[in-house]
Scaffold this motif. Structure first.
Motif, PDB file in Angstrom:
ATOM      1  N   ARG A  65     -21.763   7.529   7.051  1.00  0.00           N
ATOM      2  CA  ARG A  65     -22.667   7.003   8.081  1.00  0.00           C
ATOM      3  C   ARG A  65     -23.891   6.355   7.450  1.00  0.00           C
ATOM      4  NH1 ARG A  65     -21.736  12.410  10.392  1.00  0.00           N
ATOM      5  NH2 ARG A  65     -20.009  12.283  11.873  1.00  0.00           N
ATOM      6  N   MET A  66     -24.386   6.954   6.374  1.00  0.00           N
ATOM      7  CA  MET A  66     -25.529   6.360   5.669  1.00  0.00           C
ATOM      8  C   MET A  66     -25.196   4.972   5.139  1.00  0.00           C
ATOM      9  SD  MET A  66     -26.918   9.570   3.462  1.00  0.00           S
ATOM     10  CE  MET A  66     -27.740  10.982   4.201  1.00  0.00           C
ATOM     11  N   SER A  67     -23.969   4.810   4.654  1.00  0.00           N
ATOM     12  CA  SER A  67     -23.555   3.527   4.105  1.00  0.00           C
ATOM     13  C   SER A  67     -23.554   2.434   5.167  1.00  0.00           C
ATOM     14  CB  SER A  67     -22.162   3.643   3.473  1.00  0.00           C
ATOM     15  OG  SER A  67     -22.186   4.536   2.388  1.00  0.00           O
ATOM     16  N   LEU A  68     -23.339   2.825   6.407  1.00  0.00           N
ATOM     17  CA  LEU A  68     -23.392   1.861   7.503  1.00  0.00           C
ATOM     18  C   LEU A  68     -24.835   1.482   7.831  1.00  0.00           C
ATOM     19  CD1 LEU A  68     -20.693   3.413   9.876  1.00  0.00           C
ATOM     20  CD2 LEU A  68     -20.430   1.458   8.333  1.00  0.00           C
ATOM     21  N   ARG A  69     -25.746   2.387   7.562  1.00  0.00           N
ATOM     22  CA  ARG A  69     -27.154   2.165   7.889  1.00  0.00           C
ATOM     23  C   ARG A  69     -27.904   1.449   6.775  1.00  0.00           C
ATOM     24  NH1 ARG A  69     -30.654   6.968  10.615  1.00  0.00           N
ATOM     25  NH2 ARG A  69     -28.711   6.954  11.829  1.00  0.00           N
ATOM     26  N   PHE A  70     -27.563   1.730   5.526  1.00  0.00           N
ATOM     27  CA  PHE A  70     -28.270   1.142   4.385  1.00  0.00           C
ATOM     28  C   PHE A  70     -27.306   0.320   3.540  1.00  0.00           C
ATOM     29  CE2 PHE A  70     -30.483   5.187   5.279  1.00  0.00           C
ATOM     30  CZ  PHE A  70     -31.774   4.713   5.516  1.00  0.00           C
ATOM     31  N   ASP A  71     -27.561  -0.985   3.459  1.00  0.00           N
ATOM     32  CA  ASP A  71     -26.688  -1.859   2.681  1.00  0.00           C
ATOM     33  C   ASP A  71     -26.623  -1.439   1.215  1.00  0.00           C
ATOM     34  OD1 ASP A  71     -26.094  -3.396   4.885  1.00  0.00           O
ATOM     35  OD2 ASP A  71     -27.610  -4.924   4.456  1.00  0.00           O
ATOM     36  N   GLU A  72     -27.753  -0.909   0.686  1.00  0.00           N
ATOM     37  CA  GLU A  72     -27.814  -0.544  -0.734  1.00  0.00           C
ATOM     38  C   GLU A  72     -26.805   0.546  -1.110  1.00  0.00           C
ATOM     39  OE1 GLU A  72     -30.217  -0.581   1.485  1.00  0.00           O
ATOM     40  OE2 GLU A  72     -32.173  -1.106   0.622  1.00  0.00           O
ATOM     41  N   LEU A  73     -26.363   1.324  -0.109  1.00  0.00           N
ATOM     42  CA  LEU A  73     -25.478   2.450  -0.386  1.00  0.00           C
ATOM     43  C   LEU A  73     -24.000   2.113  -0.249  1.00  0.00           C
ATOM     44  CD1 LEU A  73     -27.391   5.254   1.559  1.00  0.00           C
ATOM     45  CD2 LEU A  73     -27.687   4.545  -0.807  1.00  0.00           C
ATOM     46  N   LYS A  74     -23.685   0.941   0.280  1.00  0.00           N
ATOM     47  CA  LYS A  74     -22.292   0.622   0.602  1.00  0.00           C
ATOM     48  C   LYS A  74     -21.387   0.642  -0.616  1.00  0.00           C
ATOM     49  CE  LYS A  74     -23.148  -2.072   4.791  1.00  0.00           C
ATOM     50  NZ  LYS A  74     -23.087  -3.411   5.418  1.00  0.00           N
ATOM     51  N   SER A  75     -21.918   0.220  -1.756  1.00  0.00           N
ATOM     52  CA  SER A  75     -21.068   0.109  -2.939  1.00  0.00           C
ATOM     53  C   SER A  75     -21.187   1.299  -3.892  1.00  0.00           C
ATOM     54  CB  SER A  75     -21.407  -1.169  -3.703  1.00  0.00           C
ATOM     55  OG  SER A  75     -22.790  -1.206  -4.031  1.00  0.00           O
ATOM     56  N   LEU A  76     -22.041   2.274  -3.573  1.00  0.00           N
ATOM     57  CA  LEU A  76     -22.169   3.451  -4.434  1.00  0.00           C
ATOM     58  C   LEU A  76     -20.842   4.196  -4.511  1.00  0.00           C
ATOM     59  CD1 LEU A  76     -25.551   5.302  -3.700  1.00  0.00           C
ATOM     60  CD2 LEU A  76     -24.767   4.404  -5.888  1.00  0.00           C
ATOM     61  N   ARG A  77     -20.546   4.757  -5.686  1.00  0.00           N
ATOM     62  CA  ARG A  77     -19.347   5.580  -5.798  1.00  0.00           C
ATOM     63  C   ARG A  77     -19.394   6.683  -4.747  1.00  0.00           C
ATOM     64  NH1 ARG A  77     -16.836   5.464 -11.383  1.00  0.00           N
ATOM     65  NH2 ARG A  77     -18.043   3.944 -12.595  1.00  0.00           N
ATOM     66  N   GLU A  78     -18.231   7.077  -4.248  1.00  0.00           N
ATOM     67  CA  GLU A  78     -18.183   8.109  -3.212  1.00  0.00           C
ATOM     68  C   GLU A  78     -18.978   9.332  -3.650  1.00  0.00           C
ATOM     69  OE1 GLU A  78     -14.613   9.491  -0.505  1.00  0.00           O
ATOM     70  OE2 GLU A  78     -14.525  10.546  -2.419  1.00  0.00           O
ATOM     71  N   ILE A  79     -19.743   9.854  -2.720  1.00  0.00           N
ATOM     72  CA  ILE A  79     -20.609  10.980  -3.064  1.00  0.00           C
ATOM     73  C   ILE A  79     -19.795  12.218  -3.415  1.00  0.00           C
ATOM     74  CG2 ILE A  79     -20.840  11.831  -0.699  1.00  0.00           C
ATOM     75  CD1 ILE A  79     -23.806  12.457  -1.419  1.00  0.00           C
ATOM     76  N   SER A  80     -20.327  12.975  -4.370  1.00  0.00           N
ATOM     77  CA  SER A  80     -19.758  14.261  -4.764  1.00  0.00           C
ATOM     78  C   SER A  80     -20.924  15.162  -5.129  1.00  0.00           C
ATOM     79  CB  SER A  80     -18.826  14.092  -5.971  1.00  0.00           C
ATOM     80  OG  SER A  80     -19.579  13.713  -7.121  1.00  0.00           O
ATOM     81  N   SER A  81     -20.633  16.410  -5.409  1.00  0.00           N
ATOM     82  CA  SER A  81     -21.716  17.294  -5.833  1.00  0.00           C
ATOM     83  C   SER A  81     -22.283  16.848  -7.180  1.00  0.00           C
ATOM     84  CB  SER A  81     -21.213  18.742  -5.935  1.00  0.00           C
ATOM     85  OG  SER A  81     -20.111  18.834  -6.818  1.00  0.00           O
ATOM     86  N   ASP A  82     -21.491  16.090  -7.961  1.00  0.00           N
ATOM     87  CA  ASP A  82     -21.965  15.590  -9.246  1.00  0.00           C
ATOM     88  C   ASP A  82     -22.960  14.446  -9.092  1.00  0.00           C
ATOM     89  OD1 ASP A  82     -20.439  17.377 -10.783  1.00  0.00           O
ATOM     90  OD2 ASP A  82     -18.686  16.066 -10.692  1.00  0.00           O
ATOM     91  N   ASN A  83     -22.608  13.441  -8.307  1.00  0.00           N
ATOM     92  CA  ASN A  83     -23.486  12.268  -8.227  1.00  0.00           C
ATOM     93  C   ASN A  83     -24.428  12.299  -7.030  1.00  0.00           C
ATOM     94  OD1 ASN A  83     -21.855  11.590  -6.059  1.00  0.00           O
ATOM     95  ND2 ASN A  83     -21.462   9.493  -6.741  1.00  0.00           N
ATOM     96  N   ALA A  84     -24.610  13.476  -6.434  1.00  0.00           N
ATOM     97  CA  ALA A  84     -25.556  13.601  -5.323  1.00  0.00           C
ATOM     98  C   ALA A  84     -26.970  13.191  -5.756  1.00  0.00           C
ATOM     99  CB  ALA A  84     -25.566  15.033  -4.795  1.00  0.00           C
ATOM    100  N   ILE A  85     -27.294  13.372  -7.048  1.00  0.00           N
ATOM    101  CA  ILE A  85     -28.620  12.982  -7.524  1.00  0.00           C
ATOM    102  C   ILE A  85     -28.818  11.475  -7.380  1.00  0.00           C
ATOM    103  CG2 ILE A  85     -27.809  12.808  -9.923  1.00  0.00           C
ATOM    104  CD1 ILE A  85     -31.337  13.829  -8.709  1.00  0.00           C
ATOM    105  N   ALA A  86     -27.768  10.684  -7.619  1.00  0.00           N
ATOM    106  CA  ALA A  86     -27.875   9.232  -7.473  1.00  0.00           C
ATOM    107  C   ALA A  86     -28.058   8.852  -6.003  1.00  0.00           C
ATOM    108  CB  ALA A  86     -26.641   8.554  -8.067  1.00  0.00           C
ATOM    109  N   TRP A  87     -27.335   9.530  -5.111  1.00  0.00           N
ATOM    110  CA  TRP A  87     -27.493   9.272  -3.676  1.00  0.00           C
ATOM    111  C   TRP A  87     -28.890   9.679  -3.209  1.00  0.00           C
ATOM    112  CZ3 TRP A  87     -24.243   7.448   0.326  1.00  0.00           C
ATOM    113  CH2 TRP A  87     -22.998   6.977  -0.099  1.00  0.00           C
ATOM    114  N   CYS A  88     -29.337  10.840  -3.633  1.00  0.00           N
ATOM    115  CA  CYS A  88     -30.674  11.322  -3.278  1.00  0.00           C
ATOM    116  C   CYS A  88     -31.722  10.307  -3.713  1.00  0.00           C
ATOM    117  CB  CYS A  88     -30.916  12.681  -3.948  1.00  0.00           C
ATOM    118  SG  CYS A  88     -32.633  13.204  -4.068  1.00  0.00           S
ATOM    119  N   ARG A  89     -31.601   9.810  -4.934  1.00  0.00           N
ATOM    120  CA  ARG A  89     -32.570   8.853  -5.476  1.00  0.00           C
ATOM    121  C   ARG A  89     -32.528   7.531  -4.711  1.00  0.00           C
ATOM    122  NH1 ARG A  89     -32.671   4.708  -9.140  1.00  0.00           N
ATOM    123  NH2 ARG A  89     -34.629   4.499 -10.325  1.00  0.00           N
ATOM    124  N   GLU A  90     -31.323   6.998  -4.499  1.00  0.00           N
ATOM    125  CA  GLU A  90     -31.215   5.686  -3.858  1.00  0.00           C
ATOM    126  C   GLU A  90     -31.625   5.728  -2.387  1.00  0.00           C
ATOM    127  OE1 GLU A  90     -29.096   2.601  -4.776  1.00  0.00           O
ATOM    128  OE2 GLU A  90     -28.561   3.144  -6.833  1.00  0.00           O
TER     129      GLU A  90
END
Length: 359
Positions: A65-90
């Motif tokens: 749902r976030m990816s639909l709201r923020f264009d910057e997130l559309k291409s981020l690798r699918e979230i996981s417990s590992d890359n949650a820090i990248a999602w949190c930051r972006e």
């Protein structure tokens, strides 16, 4: 003078390269980054508070749902417990109000875990070096979303236990001891970066009169690694395969080459990058792009020429049009796509083309 400083920097490099260990993949504990992402999702009305503890299917739905709201997130690798820090930051960069949930906003930017064997002056020297590295990267508009734990001791057993206690991933006593021994034993001053941590090992007989410059060298280098991790995602200390590491982190020569380039720039801001390139080229009889391409996996460090190859490659990339910011652009892209594609877009040429011009 430049050659002398360069030699010290390369010696320090050998003491601080953190190479991932192959082995069984460890599981992430509930992390501040996952909590950050969940709190941001709750703030956006995309997750109910009851779902805010463990990462799971509801987390994935919230990310979609976030990816639909923020264009910057559309291409981020699918979230996981590992890359949650990248999602949190972006998410914080996309919406300023969501920065309030960054661990560096709800708590300290740096958490210091010092051995009692270090006196107040020695602890202050480490803190000053961390501030030096942080200030340098802040000048490049880098913002840390995740708190970094800075662990320092003269006792390898204490460092081993601190690594176990503070790691975001479960790690066995034997593996932790192996990492600490490999990175620290026999060194005056050494260290490495692990997810969310910078670990500094100091020989009890270390000459602290040399500490100011050496600590700055070490911490500018390790801070670079931590920034790459926060921009692209944390990874377990043990990984399942070399190919997995390459896909998500990039070739080892580039991981270390970027850190070396930043390390030199932070320590010697008045020296043009082309001067570094000239010095490295004059010190080695000849470089081979074919050999550079082979310095990809964790065994690359066994090659005696690896530090010089990584350093020259890093400086050559830093000499391109975007300078050292090119590495930041590369990491941003690496959070979204494979390393070859990210490299081509960030530096304006393919890895194969870079290998051909590397000499």
């Amino acid at each position: 003078m430049l050659a002398t400083i360069r030699t010290h920097l390369i010696i320090m490099l050998l003491a601080c390269m953190c190479i991932p260990l192959l082995g069984q993949k460890s599981h992430a504990r509930t992390s501040p980054a996952v909590e950050c992402f969940h709190d941001q999702a709750i703030q956006l009305g995309l997750l109910q508070p009851a779902n805010s503890i463990e990462f799971g299917p509801q987390s994935l739905k919230a990310a979609q749902r976030m990816s639909l709201r923020f264009d910057e997130l559309k291409s981020l690798r699918e979230i996981s417990s590992d890359n949650a820090i990248a999602w949190c930051r972006e998410l914080g960069l996309a919406d300023e109000t969501l920065k309030a949930f960054w661990p560096t906003k709800t708590g300290p930017k740096f958490e210091y875990i010092f051995s009692k064997a270090l006196n107040s002056g020695q602890q202050l020297a480490i803190q000053n070096a961390i501030l030096f590295a942080f200030t340098y990267f802040k000048s490049l508009d880098v913002e840390l979303a995740g708190t970094v734990k800075v662990i320092a001791s003269t006792d390898l057993s204490e460092l081993t236990q601190n690594l176990i206690d503070n790691s975001q991933y479960q790690i066995s006593q034997s593996k932790a001891a192996s990492i600490i021994n490999r990175q620290c034993r026999g060194r005056g001053l050494g260290g490495f970066n692990a997810p969310g941590m910078i670990i500094i090992c100091i020989n009890p007989r270390y000459n602290w009169r040399q500490a100011q410059v050496n600590l700055r060298m070490l911490l500018a280098h390790e801070m670079s690694h931590e920034i790459q991790r926060q921009m692209t995602g944390y990874r377990p200390i043990g990984i399942e395969s070399q190919d997995e590491f390459l896909d998500e982190v990039g070739p080892l020569w580039l991981v270390e080459g970027s850190a070396i380039a930043f390390q030199f720039r932070a320590l010697l801001p008045y020296v043009d990058v082309n001067e570094h390139i000239s010095v490295f080229r004059s010190d080695v009889g000849g470089y081979s792009g074919e050999k550079l391409a082979q310095l990809t996996y964790s065994d690359a460090t066994s090659d005696r020429d690896f530090p010089n190859y990584a350093a020259l490659a890093g400086h050559l990339l830093a000499s391109r049009k975007d300078g050292h910011r090119g590495f930041l652009n590369y990491w941003k892209l690496l959070a979204r796509e494979d390393w070859q594609s990210a490299f081509t877009k960030a530096f304006g040429l393919s890895p194969d083309a870079f290998y051909k011009e590397f000499h």
